[in-house]
Design a protein around this motif. Structure first.
Motif, PDB file in Angstrom:
ATOM      1  N   VAL A 104     174.684  -2.661 -16.758  1.00  0.00           N
ATOM      2  CA  VAL A 104     174.368  -1.397 -16.081  1.00  0.00           C
ATOM      3  C   VAL A 104     173.927  -0.398 -17.141  1.00  0.00           C
ATOM      4  O   VAL A 104     174.637  -0.187 -18.136  1.00  0.00           O
ATOM      5  CB  VAL A 104     175.573  -0.854 -15.300  1.00  0.00           C
ATOM      6  N   ILE A 105     172.763   0.194 -16.934  1.00  0.00           N
ATOM      7  CA  ILE A 105     172.222   1.165 -17.887  1.00  0.00           C
ATOM      8  C   ILE A 105     172.054   2.503 -17.183  1.00  0.00           C
ATOM      9  O   ILE A 105     171.425   2.584 -16.118  1.00  0.00           O
ATOM     10  CB  ILE A 105     170.863   0.696 -18.460  1.00  0.00           C
ATOM     11  N   ALA A 106     172.622   3.539 -17.767  1.00  0.00           N
ATOM     12  CA  ALA A 106     172.503   4.879 -17.190  1.00  0.00           C
ATOM     13  C   ALA A 106     171.188   5.514 -17.622  1.00  0.00           C
ATOM     14  O   ALA A 106     170.820   5.450 -18.801  1.00  0.00           O
ATOM     15  CB  ALA A 106     173.674   5.738 -17.631  1.00  0.00           C
ATOM     16  N   ASP A 107     170.489   6.099 -16.659  1.00  0.00           N
ATOM     17  CA  ASP A 107     169.279   6.867 -16.971  1.00  0.00           C
ATOM     18  C   ASP A 107     169.665   8.337 -16.980  1.00  0.00           C
ATOM     19  O   ASP A 107     169.958   8.925 -15.931  1.00  0.00           O
ATOM     20  CB  ASP A 107     168.198   6.609 -15.922  1.00  0.00           C
ATOM     21  N   VAL A 108     169.702   8.928 -18.150  1.00  0.00           N
ATOM     22  CA  VAL A 108     170.069  10.331 -18.320  1.00  0.00           C
ATOM     23  C   VAL A 108     168.800  11.114 -18.641  1.00  0.00           C
ATOM     24  O   VAL A 108     168.034  10.723 -19.531  1.00  0.00           O
ATOM     25  CB  VAL A 108     171.096  10.508 -19.455  1.00  0.00           C
ATOM     26  N   GLY A 109     168.563  12.201 -17.941  1.00  0.00           N
ATOM     27  CA  GLY A 109     167.332  12.940 -18.184  1.00  0.00           C
ATOM     28  C   GLY A 109     167.348  14.333 -17.615  1.00  0.00           C
ATOM     29  O   GLY A 109     168.290  14.740 -16.914  1.00  0.00           O
ATOM     30  N   ALA A 110     166.289  15.074 -17.911  1.00  0.00           N
ATOM     31  CA  ALA A 110     166.116  16.442 -17.413  1.00  0.00           C
ATOM     32  C   ALA A 110     164.687  16.873 -17.673  1.00  0.00           C
ATOM     33  O   ALA A 110     164.045  16.382 -18.613  1.00  0.00           O
ATOM     34  CB  ALA A 110     167.081  17.403 -18.089  1.00  0.00           C
ATOM     35  N   PRO A 111     164.147  17.786 -16.873  1.00  0.00           N
ATOM     36  CA  PRO A 111     162.819  18.340 -17.163  1.00  0.00           C
ATOM     37  C   PRO A 111     162.864  19.172 -18.443  1.00  0.00           C
ATOM     38  O   PRO A 111     163.815  19.915 -18.689  1.00  0.00           O
ATOM     39  CB  PRO A 111     162.524  19.224 -15.949  1.00  0.00           C
ATOM     40  N   VAL A 112     161.840  19.046 -19.269  1.00  0.00           N
ATOM     41  CA  VAL A 112     161.741  19.835 -20.503  1.00  0.00           C
ATOM     42  C   VAL A 112     160.307  20.333 -20.641  1.00  0.00           C
ATOM     43  O   VAL A 112     159.424  19.952 -19.869  1.00  0.00           O
ATOM     44  CB  VAL A 112     162.126  18.994 -21.742  1.00  0.00           C
ATOM     45  N   ARG A 113     160.084  21.164 -21.653  1.00  0.00           N
ATOM     46  CA  ARG A 113     158.755  21.661 -21.953  1.00  0.00           C
ATOM     47  C   ARG A 113     158.447  21.379 -23.416  1.00  0.00           C
ATOM     48  O   ARG A 113     159.313  21.599 -24.279  1.00  0.00           O
ATOM     49  CB  ARG A 113     158.678  23.162 -21.674  1.00  0.00           C
ATOM     50  N   LEU A 114     157.261  20.888 -23.677  1.00  0.00           N
ATOM     51  CA  LEU A 114     156.829  20.618 -25.043  1.00  0.00           C
ATOM     52  C   LEU A 114     155.844  21.691 -25.493  1.00  0.00           C
ATOM     53  O   LEU A 114     155.022  22.160 -24.689  1.00  0.00           O
ATOM     54  CB  LEU A 114     156.183  19.238 -25.141  1.00  0.00           C
ATOM     55  N   VAL A 115     155.935  22.045 -26.771  1.00  0.00           N
ATOM     56  CA  VAL A 115     155.095  23.097 -27.334  1.00  0.00           C
ATOM     57  C   VAL A 115     154.514  22.590 -28.644  1.00  0.00           C
ATOM     58  O   VAL A 115     155.224  21.997 -29.464  1.00  0.00           O
ATOM     59  CB  VAL A 115     155.906  24.383 -27.592  1.00  0.00           C
ATOM     60  N   THR A 116     153.226  22.800 -28.817  1.00  0.00           N
ATOM     61  CA  THR A 116     152.571  22.391 -30.069  1.00  0.00           C
ATOM     62  C   THR A 116     152.979  23.332 -31.204  1.00  0.00           C
ATOM     63  O   THR A 116     153.577  24.403 -30.977  1.00  0.00           O
ATOM     64  CB  THR A 116     151.049  22.399 -29.911  1.00  0.00           C
ATOM     65  N   GLY A 117     152.615  22.947 -32.413  1.00  0.00           N
ATOM     66  CA  GLY A 117     152.903  23.799 -33.559  1.00  0.00           C
ATOM     67  C   GLY A 117     152.232  25.152 -33.464  1.00  0.00           C
ATOM     68  O   GLY A 117     152.720  26.146 -34.017  1.00  0.00           O
ATOM     69  N   ALA A 118     151.106  25.216 -32.751  1.00  0.00           N
ATOM     70  CA  ALA A 118     150.394  26.489 -32.580  1.00  0.00           C
ATOM     71  C   ALA A 118     150.984  27.343 -31.467  1.00  0.00           C
ATOM     72  O   ALA A 118     150.460  28.422 -31.167  1.00  0.00           O
ATOM     73  CB  ALA A 118     148.920  26.221 -32.299  1.00  0.00           C
ATOM     74  N   GLY A 119     152.050  26.847 -30.824  1.00  0.00           N
ATOM     75  CA  GLY A 119     152.694  27.620 -29.762  1.00  0.00           C
ATOM     76  C   GLY A 119     152.106  27.418 -28.387  1.00  0.00           C
ATOM     77  O   GLY A 119     152.424  28.171 -27.458  1.00  0.00           O
ATOM     78  N   GLN A 120     151.253  26.395 -28.199  1.00  0.00           N
ATOM     79  CA  GLN A 120     150.635  26.145 -26.893  1.00  0.00           C
ATOM     80  C   GLN A 120     151.467  25.144 -26.087  1.00  0.00           C
ATOM     81  O   GLN A 120     151.803  24.074 -26.593  1.00  0.00           O
ATOM     82  CB  GLN A 120     149.219  25.587 -27.070  1.00  0.00           C
ATOM     83  N   PRO A 121     151.826  25.475 -24.830  1.00  0.00           N
ATOM     84  CA  PRO A 121     152.560  24.517 -23.990  1.00  0.00           C
ATOM     85  C   PRO A 121     151.713  23.273 -23.728  1.00  0.00           C
ATOM     86  O   PRO A 121     150.487  23.351 -23.597  1.00  0.00           O
ATOM     87  CB  PRO A 121     152.813  25.300 -22.700  1.00  0.00           C
TER      88      PRO A 121
END
Length: 856
Positions: A104-121
């Motif tokens: 049995v493998i648990a899938d743990v997760g959540a929505p996130v946001r990624l941002v580039t080094g220049a600050g752009q989503p």
């Protein structure tokens, strides 16, 4: 009878053309709605992260409510849950002990946001955002590591290849991840891709199991993937797991169900699609019956001589009914078979429009099977049979000698049965309207009564058609008499043929009344919502972001000296038990979470009674609309289910008026936030202190620390009303179908009526009437048809719109845009004019001596 029916169809192709087109359009729309309905029921997508799991255990994404129906029977209704149902880690231990389970493998997760080094989503695939998951869950899915290595340290992350391309980052590069706090930098350790090379439906990032818990504290167990022991059947294993868990809050999936467990938005969209398809299909079927009845009634009336002759030579009423039924069935069968392929094209167009309005995901898959097409053909045939048998009822009951007499002269008035039926319907309409005025505090009762009222009024006009036409002629004919000889002839014709006139007026009444009621009910609701939004938002500034605002931002803003009050605003849905017209039903309500301290200063919901600032973790405030629907007031206990299915018993501490602009229910911010999937705010509302120098600059500087967050002067009204506008678009679609049906009916009805006057036109021409005078006569007759149809349709729509306006704004004046009304009335008038004048000009091209001798 079948051979006679086929011969009749062959000889009267023009007369059946309108009926065929109406049935074809109905079959196309019904088959499209059938496909949407089946797609909503079977909504799902091929699993990706769960593709390797034999069984998936997830939270049940619906809540089931049990209540008593009006007849005392027990009814169960389910409502979808928009927030993901989190699981307890202890469930894995119970699954592990089931025979046949390898791991049995648990899938743990959540929505996130990624941002580039220049600050752009970095946007996710299809704009659906990005989800972070634990690396150990990779073994449940169809992903493979294409380059690099697994995340080994706390600052490493693995991205899918398309997400990395969008971020323009490679292994060894850096990217920042943001959940509910400030962004944190990670080094890209590797890239993963689906084994078939396709881009995943939802962009995904993987972190080491321990790192995920530390960096994304709101991450929760979303599902457990079960790998079966060698030789174990997935279905039998699923049944065994169900028996062991024995928990109604859990769902066990195999096969395609694993995709429904993985992609929550598809499941929720499917439930919405079922309701939309049923609503559109029901309205289309209702309008189709009206349209076909009007068309077939006219066709039967034009065949009076034929039916009279058949009765005179001994044909029984039953044989005539079988003949017209065979004609209708043959026409319906052909129209259904031809219309279904058109429905296949229509359904893809509808799917794209629904996706454009956010009702379904852009890549929502359609379920195609023969069932919707077979059902559409069957319903088309049955509809044609019901319409033609109802229209032919009187003609088949007439005695032969009376039939031959009536064939030459139109019936002078209404039968007793129609007069009684029409009178009862008018009395019923008056009762519905008076009841609605007496119930002006009950929103949903008023809306239900308004919908019933327009239907009953249209049926009443159809039943009393000749009487309505005669009244219209009495009012308008004197005006025509003043326009010369052509006006006199037009007035005389309309007086002598009120039944024919009724057949032309009724479809116009149907189009104008239904269209006006549907469209202007939406404009009235949107106007009130926009007004409430503008009046209720008393904040000076709003911080917002497309993918949500970190909850800690509201606290930082609140601590600023220049700020008088601030609150994060989070939204979701709750499920409750409502009551409409005495019947209980499960309802889904919009809910917002706010800081009670900011109510009245940053957000004014205009409380009618109670204390809004008494909101806490065990109290709620409800709108006046919700109070009427749920039957609750201040001091009562509201029994709700939050968006993730958590039951909540809360005391009602206030009732407020601005529910249309905001939400049905308002509760404590932290309570609602904890039961959402993303755990982020939609926006932050800020009210400045009396003396707040440089607040705008300070807020902008603070927002810059959270990439993607922008500062505005207020909430964007269009964004806040997006869901209501999407619902309005669906109703406009229904109006479009009504107008399309009306176009067929009006053009066909008036064209058939005009074509039947070939001999009349020829006689006028032979007696010295100029061609232009005949055209002028017909033009004036069409004025009567248009004026009566549009005028009566407008009058009928006024009564239900008054009820809707009373329900929405408390005033009897609905929002009726002038251009919108002119569009409805103008389109209807243009159709009526085209249906009369085009056949008239075509008939006048025939030489009078040829037309006078033409057969019927």
């Amino acid at each position: 009878m079948l051979s006679l029916a086929l011969l009749t169809l062959k000889a009267r192709k023009g007369g059946f053309a309108g009926t065929f087109v109406a049935l074809l359009l109905g079959a196309a729309v019904l088959s499209a709605c059938g496909i949407l309905l089946e797609s909503g029921i079977r909504a799902g997508s091929s699993p990706e992260r769960y593709a390797a799991a034999d069984v998936v255990v997830a939270g049940r994404q619906e809540v089931e409510l049990t209540f008593k129906d009006l007849d005392g029977s027990t009814v169960k209704e389910s409502q979808p849950l928009p927030e993901r149902v989190a699981l307890r880690a202890s469930v894995a231990d119970r699954i592990t002990g089931v025979d046949g389970v390898k791991s049995v493998i648990a899938d743990v997760g959540a929505p996130v946001r990624l941002v580039t080094g220049a600050g752009q989503p970095v946007p996710g695939h299809h704009g659906a955002g990005v989800a972070a998951h634990n690396w150990s869950s990779l073994g449940l899915g169809d992903f493979r590591l294409t380059i690099g290595h697994a995340p080994r340290t706390a600052d490493e992350i693995v991205l899918d290849t398309e997400l990395a391309a969008q971020a323009d980052v490679r292994p060894g590069g850096e990217i920042r991840l943001m959940s509910t706090s400030l962004p944190r930098s990670f080094r890209v350790a590797g890239l993963v891709a689906l084994k078939d090379g396709d881009a995943p439906r939802r962009s995904v990032a993987f972190l080491a199991d321990a790192t995920l818990r530390q960096s994304v504290p709101e991450a929760s167990v979303q599902a457990f993937g079960v790998l079966a022991a060698p030789g174990a059947s997935p279905q039998r294993l699923a049944d065994a797991i169900k028996s062991t868990l024995h928990d109604d809050a859990l769902a066990v999936h195999t096969g395609a169900g694993r995709g429904r467990a993985e992609f929550l938005e598809v499941t929720v969209s499917g439930s919405n699609l079922v309701l939309l398809a049923a609503a559109i299909g029901g309205n289309v079927l209702l309008v189709a019956v009206f349209v076909l009845y009007a068309t077939t009634s006219l066709s039967i009336r034009h065949r009076r001589r034929e039916i009279a002759l058949l009765r005179a030579i001994g044909t029984t009423p039953g044989q005539i009914r079988r003949m017209v039924a065979a004609e209708a069935a043959s026409t319906g069968l052909l129209a259904g078979v031809v219309g279904c392929p058109a429905g296949l094209l229509l359904v893809y167009w509808l799917r794209d429009r629904f996706a454009g309005h956010g009702i379904v995901p852009p890549d929502f898959g359609l379920a195609l099977s023969p069932l919707p097409f077979l059902a559409a053909v069957l319903v088309t045939i049955v509809t044609a049979l019901v319409a033609v048998l109802s229209a032919a009822h009187r003609a088949t009951r007439t005695r032969p000698t009376e039939a031959l007499g009536e064939a030459a002269v139109e019936s002078p008035g209404l039968g007793r049965g129609r007069r009684i039926t029409g009178g009862v319907l008018l009395v019923l309409s008056a009762g519905i309207f008076v009841t609605g005025l007496a119930q002006d505090a009950d929103f949903f009762t008023l809306v239900g009564l308004a919908n019933s009222l327009v239907l009953v009024l249209v049926v009443a006009v159809a039943v009393l058609g000749p009487l309505v036409s005669r009244t219209a002629v009495r009012l308008l004919a004197p005006l025509l008499n003043r326009t010369g000889v052509t006006g006199y002839l037009a007035a005389a014709n309309t007086r002598a043929n009120v039944a024919r006139l009724a057949g032309a007026i009724t479809p116009l009444v149907l189009a104008v009344s239904f269209s006006s009621t549907v469209v202007f009910a939406q404009t009235t609701g949107l106007r009130e919502s926009a007004d409430q939004l503008r009046a209720g938002l008393v904040a000076d500034h709003v911080l917002t972001a497309p993918s949500g605002v970190s909850p800690e931002l509201a606290q930082k803003v609140r601590d600023m000296k220049q700020v008088a009050s601030a609150t994060g605003l989070v939204r979701s849905k709750v499920v409750a038990m409502g009551r409409m017209l005495g019947a209980q039903e499960s309802v889904s309500l919009s809910v917002q979470g706010v800081d009670p301290r900011a109510l009245g200063s940053a957000l004014d919901l205009r409380p009618r009674e109670g204390n809004m600032k008494a909101l806490s973790r065990d109290t709620v405030a409800i709108s006046t609309t919700t109070a009427s629907w749920l039957g609750l007031g201040v001091g009562d206990t509201a029994r709700l289910h939050l968006g993730d299915g958590t039951p909540l018993r809360a005391k009602v501490v206030a009732v407020y008026e601005r529910g249309f602009g905001f939400t049905d229910v308002t509760m404590d911010h932290d309570l609602l936030l904890a039961h959402t999937t993303g755990k982020v705010d939609e926006s932050v509302l800020v009210r400045s202190a009396p003396s707040a120098p440089d607040l705008t600059q300070a807020l902008s500087h603070l927002a810059a620390a959270y990439p993607g967050t922008v500062l505005r002067d207020g909430l964007a009204v269009d964004d806040q009303l997006a869901e209501q506008r999407a619902n309005a678009w669906v109703n406009y679609l229904v109006v479009g179908v009504i107008i399309a049906y009306t176009a067929i009916t009006v053009v066909n009805t008036l064209a058939m009526s005009t074509a039947a006057r070939r001999r009349e036109f020829a006689l006028l021409r032979l007696s010295g009437t100029a061609r232009g005078q005949v055209v002028g006569m017909m033009r004036r007759e069409s004025v009567i048809v248009i004026a009566a149809g549009v005028g009566i349709g407008t009058l009928l729509s006024a009564f239900p719109l008054v009820l809707v306006s009373m329900a929405v704004s408390g005033t009897p004046v609905p929002a009726v845009p002038g251009l919108g009304y002119l569009a409805i009335a103008g389109a209807t008038a243009a159709l009526a004019a085209a249906g009369t004048m085009l056949p008239t000009r075509m008939l006048l091209r025939i030489r009078p001596v040829e037309a006078i001798g033409a057969k019927e």
